[in-house]
Design a protein around this motif. Structure first.
Motif, PDB file in Angstrom:
ATOM      1  N   UNK A 150      38.709   9.140   0.830  1.00 49.21           N
ATOM      2  CA  UNK A 150      39.165   7.520   0.284  1.00 49.21           C
ATOM      3  C   UNK A 150      38.108   6.882  -0.582  1.00 49.21           C
ATOM      4  N   UNK A 151      36.644   7.102  -0.174  1.00 45.01           N
ATOM      5  CA  UNK A 151      35.643   6.426  -0.954  1.00 45.01           C
ATOM      6  C   UNK A 151      35.654   7.150  -2.334  1.00 45.01           C
ATOM      7  N   UNK A 152      35.715   8.275  -2.340  1.00 52.00           N
ATOM      8  CA  UNK A 152      35.860   9.123  -3.473  1.00 52.00           C
ATOM      9  C   UNK A 152      36.742   8.868  -4.495  1.00 52.00           C
ATOM     10  N   UNK A 153      38.002   8.430  -4.010  1.00 51.77           N
ATOM     11  CA  UNK A 153      38.941   7.986  -4.753  1.00 51.77           C
ATOM     12  C   UNK A 153      38.939   6.809  -5.235  1.00 51.77           C
ATOM     13  N   UNK A 154      38.289   6.062  -4.525  1.00 55.33           N
ATOM     14  CA  UNK A 154      37.947   4.458  -4.828  1.00 55.33           C
ATOM     15  C   UNK A 154      36.958   4.399  -6.089  1.00 55.33           C
ATOM     16  N   UNK A 155      36.039   5.271  -5.852  1.00 57.29           N
ATOM     17  CA  UNK A 155      34.939   5.247  -7.079  1.00 57.29           C
ATOM     18  C   UNK A 155      35.392   5.880  -8.318  1.00 57.29           C
ATOM     19  N   UNK A 156      36.381   6.945  -8.116  1.00 59.99           N
ATOM     20  CA  UNK A 156      36.984   7.407  -9.450  1.00 59.99           C
ATOM     21  C   UNK A 156      37.853   6.354 -10.099  1.00 59.99           C
ATOM     22  N   UNK A 157      38.529   5.488  -9.220  1.00 57.44           N
ATOM     23  CA  UNK A 157      39.043   4.131  -9.883  1.00 57.44           C
ATOM     24  C   UNK A 157      38.356   3.088 -10.061  1.00 57.44           C
ATOM     25  N   UNK A 158      36.886   3.139  -9.951  1.00 53.20           N
ATOM     26  CA  UNK A 158      36.087   1.968 -10.194  1.00 53.20           C
ATOM     27  C   UNK A 158      36.203   1.006  -9.317  1.00 53.20           C
ATOM     28  N   UNK A 159      36.663   1.168  -8.050  1.00 54.12           N
ATOM     29  CA  UNK A 159      36.627   0.007  -7.371  1.00 54.12           C
ATOM     30  C   UNK A 159      35.859  -0.133  -6.230  1.00 54.12           C
ATOM     31  N   UNK A 160      35.326  -1.281  -6.074  1.00 53.69           N
ATOM     32  CA  UNK A 160      34.424  -1.518  -5.018  1.00 53.69           C
ATOM     33  C   UNK A 160      35.095  -2.031  -3.647  1.00 53.69           C
ATOM     34  N   UNK A 161      34.911  -1.135  -2.499  1.00 49.12           N
ATOM     35  CA  UNK A 161      35.556  -1.270  -1.095  1.00 49.12           C
ATOM     36  C   UNK A 161      34.812  -2.273  -0.151  1.00 49.12           C
ATOM     37  N   UNK A 162      33.565  -2.708  -0.777  1.00 46.48           N
ATOM     38  CA  UNK A 162      32.777  -3.727  -0.084  1.00 46.48           C
ATOM     39  C   UNK A 162      33.495  -4.905   0.146  1.00 46.48           C
ATOM     40  N   UNK A 163      33.461  -5.635   0.901  1.00 44.99           N
ATOM     41  CA  UNK A 163      34.102  -7.004   1.176  1.00 44.99           C
ATOM     42  C   UNK A 163      33.121  -8.151   1.429  1.00 44.99           C
ATOM     43  N   UNK A 164      33.237  -9.133   0.665  1.00 41.89           N
ATOM     44  CA  UNK A 164      32.473 -10.218   0.651  1.00 41.89           C
ATOM     45  C   UNK A 164      33.125 -11.242   1.571  1.00 41.89           C
ATOM     46  N   UNK A 165      32.641 -11.681   2.612  1.00 39.34           N
ATOM     47  CA  UNK A 165      33.384 -12.788   3.578  1.00 39.34           C
ATOM     48  C   UNK A 165      32.573 -14.099   3.231  1.00 39.34           C
ATOM     49  N   UNK A 166      31.572 -14.355   2.264  1.00 44.56           N
ATOM     50  CA  UNK A 166      31.159 -15.553   1.944  1.00 44.56           C
ATOM     51  C   UNK A 166      32.325 -16.488   1.244  1.00 44.56           C
ATOM     52  N   UNK A 167      31.929 -17.919   1.490  1.00 37.77           N
ATOM     53  CA  UNK A 167      33.019 -18.916   1.282  1.00 37.77           C
ATOM     54  C   UNK A 167      32.777 -19.525   0.067  1.00 37.77           C
ATOM     55  N   UNK A 168      33.262 -19.991  -0.917  1.00 37.72           N
ATOM     56  CA  UNK A 168      33.078 -20.894  -1.803  1.00 37.72           C
ATOM     57  C   UNK A 168      32.961 -22.360  -1.402  1.00 37.72           C
ATOM     58  N   UNK A 169      32.738 -23.367  -2.361  1.00 35.94           N
ATOM     59  CA  UNK A 169      32.927 -24.825  -1.744  1.00 35.94           C
ATOM     60  C   UNK A 169      34.340 -25.088  -1.595  1.00 35.94           C
ATOM     61  N   UNK A 170      35.276 -24.788  -2.322  1.00 36.81           N
ATOM     62  CA  UNK A 170      36.747 -25.192  -2.343  1.00 36.81           C
ATOM     63  C   UNK A 170      37.437 -24.640  -0.772  1.00 36.81           C
ATOM     64  N   UNK A 171      37.009 -23.342  -0.664  1.00 32.83           N
ATOM     65  CA  UNK A 171      37.510 -22.569   0.702  1.00 32.83           C
ATOM     66  C   UNK A 171      36.804 -23.374   1.896  1.00 32.83           C
ATOM     67  N   UNK A 172      35.704 -23.652   1.837  1.00 36.27           N
ATOM     68  CA  UNK A 172      34.900 -24.410   3.114  1.00 36.27           C
ATOM     69  C   UNK A 172      35.562 -25.852   3.080  1.00 36.27           C
ATOM     70  N   UNK A 173      35.841 -26.507   1.955  1.00 37.25           N
ATOM     71  CA  UNK A 173      36.530 -27.782   1.958  1.00 37.25           C
ATOM     72  C   UNK A 173      37.952 -27.726   2.707  1.00 37.25           C
ATOM     73  N   UNK A 174      38.642 -26.536   2.336  1.00 38.03           N
ATOM     74  CA  UNK A 174      39.911 -26.359   2.998  1.00 38.03           C
ATOM     75  C   UNK A 174      39.685 -26.197   4.627  1.00 38.03           C
ATOM     76  N   UNK A 175      38.559 -25.293   5.058  1.00 37.38           N
ATOM     77  CA  UNK A 175      38.534 -25.260   6.445  1.00 37.38           C
ATOM     78  C   UNK A 175      38.248 -26.217   6.993  1.00 37.38           C
ATOM     79  N   UNK A 176      37.344 -27.434   6.383  1.00 40.35           N
ATOM     80  CA  UNK A 176      37.021 -28.746   7.248  1.00 40.35           C
ATOM     81  C   UNK A 176      38.102 -29.355   7.285  1.00 40.35           C
ATOM     82  N   UNK A 177      39.021 -29.586   6.348  1.00 41.19           N
ATOM     83  CA  UNK A 177      40.438 -30.419   6.283  1.00 41.19           C
ATOM     84  C   UNK A 177      41.225 -29.779   7.328  1.00 41.19           C
ATOM     85  N   UNK A 178      41.445 -28.630   7.596  1.00 41.29           N
ATOM     86  CA  UNK A 178      42.175 -27.953   8.504  1.00 41.29           C
ATOM     87  C   UNK A 178      41.551 -27.807   9.755  1.00 41.29           C
ATOM     88  N   UNK A 179      40.503 -28.376  10.118  1.00 41.63           N
ATOM     89  CA  UNK A 179      39.976 -28.268  11.295  1.00 41.63           C
ATOM     90  C   UNK A 179      40.699 -29.125  12.572  1.00 41.63           C
TER      91      UNK A 179
END
Length: 426
Positions: A150-179
């Motif tokens: 699977x990872x070999x196929x992703x590399x051939x398609x130049x796709x990064x399978x790593x996931x970034x869980x960090x939040x930007x400001x707007x996403x954090x604002x949404x979380x606070x509003x929906x708390x």
């Protein structure tokens, strides 16, 4: 298979469908977990949470394990269902097995367990992690092989399978509003205000140049004494003749000490002044808050690119943007500059801050230009207006009532006749 009874095969088939339900619900439950809540529980040494977090650290391995298990039991279930149906229905059994098993797997092995797991992810994910952790060892070679391909196929398609869980400001604002009730309303407002600091600059909350309380050190001594006696600020700006020729800030405490020592004079005042801390215009509030802290300053003068003074800002001004007003200010509050009328309109003084008007009245006057109502009207008209002229500014009908010294002194705003950009009344 011929030596195995039909009843035994049916029992095995039921067990395989239950295993299919287990793998399906495990996948949905683990992927539906709140990652930030999980991280918090793991940091508090919650054993199940730490175990799940380790599994989710490599989602490719986890998904590979679950899908291998799920496909194995589904394929085996299909084979057994075909044998049972052929025994019971003859040649028609293949079709019956295909349709019947598809329906059974969808209802009992996929949709129902996944729905339950999405509703109660923690109840499913935590117990399932025990089994999945145990299966990871014997099935590791197969997982490694599948993931490698699977990872070999992703590399051939130049796709990064790593996931970034960090939040930007707007996403954090949404979380606070929906708390909701998890965070008190007042705390939500403060958190949102902190996030909004990067959207505002020092000009948005500064005391304008014309409203800075300052003392001309070249005035006669009696005038200076009178100004000092009536000043309500702890720090007073001193200048010579013109406010652009600033001397420094005098702390009221230092002035009182000079009085106590009977050394109160112009020369002694000048020796006690603190140097000026200058702030470039356009500085975001979050940046300036950090600079105040780093430089151990509490007050500064805002200057433009030519070095001309535009206004004054204090640390308290920025803190009030976060927690709300908590100090006594010499500048009039917006409510003192707004006078409601029986017909639903409001008489507003031209010196009123547009930003404060929007905050207090929930209006939508433009904030990307001048900071006062007078400035906004002058910019819109591009000339000095005459009394009794009416305009529509950002959808609000405004009637200019009084003009004094080339400035709008009083205007009538009619928010009940407001029309948005689409032309409809709100």
């Amino acid at each position: 298979m011929d030596s195995i009874s039909t009843s035994t095969l049916l029992i095995v088939l039921v067990i395989l469908i239950l295993l299919s339900a287990f793998f399906s619900s495990s996948e949905t439950g683990l992927m539906s977990l709140n990652r930030y809540k999980l991280r918090h529980l793991a940091q508090t040494k919650h054993k199940a949470a730490r175990r799940v977090e380790k599994l989710l650290a490599r989602p490719d391995r986890l998904l590979g394990l679950i899908l291998i298990g799920n496909n194995l039991v589904n394929i085996l279930a299909s084979a057994i269902a075909t044998i049972v149906c052929i025994r019971l229905f003859g040649d028609l059994g293949v079709a019956i097995a295909t349709v019947g098993l598809t329906l059974v797997v969808l209802v009992f092995g996929e949709v129902t367990p996944k729905t339950l797991a999405a509703m109660f992810p923690e109840r499913i994910a935590y117990p399932a992690s025990w089994v999945l952790k145990g299966l990871m060892v014997p099935l590791a070679p197969f997982v490694w092989l599948i993931n490698g391909i699977t990872n070999l196929l992703l590399k051939l398609m130049r796709l990064d399978h790593r996931k970034d869980d960090s939040l930007n400001t707007e996403e954090l604002r949404t979380i606070v509003n929906e708390a909701g009730t998890l965070i008190p309303q007042r705390h939500q407002e403060m958190l949102i205000s902190i996030l909004d600091l990067d959207k505002m600059t020092v000009e948005n909350i500064m005391v304008p140049r014309s409203e800075i309380y300052a003392i001309d050190i070249n005035d006669d001594w009696k005038t200076i004494l009178r100004q000092l006696a009536h000043c309500a600020h702890t720090k007073i700006l001193l200048y010579r003749d013109n406010i652009d020729d600033v001397v420094g800030f005098l702390h009221a405490r230092d002035a009182l000490r000079l009085v106590a020592k009977d050394q109160f004079s112009k020369s002694s005042l000048l020796r006690e002044v603190d140097p000026i801390y200058f702030i470039p215009e356009g500085t975001p509030l979050n940046v300036q808050l950090a600079k105040f802290q780093r430089n151990k300053e509490r007050i500064g003068l805002i200057v433009d690119e030519y070095g001309d003074i535009q206004g004054l800002i204090t640390l308290d001004d920025i803190l009030e943007e976060i927690v709300g007003d908590f100090t006594t200010s010499m500048t009039p509050a917006p409510s003192d500059e707004i006078h409601p009328q029986p017909d639903g309109s409001f008489l507003v003084e031209g010196s009123a801050s547009i930003r404060e008007l929007n905050k207090e009245m929930n209006w939508h006057l433009p904030m990307d230009g001048p900071r006062t109502l007078n400035g906004a009207l002058l910019e819109y008209l591009e000339e000095i207006p005459q009394p009794n002229i009416s305009v529509r500014l950002a959808g609000y009908p405004i009637e200019i009532l009084e003009v004094e010294n080339n400035m709008v002194k009083m205007a009538r705003i009619m928010p009940h006749l407001y029309r948005n950009e689409s032309g409809y009344e709100d």
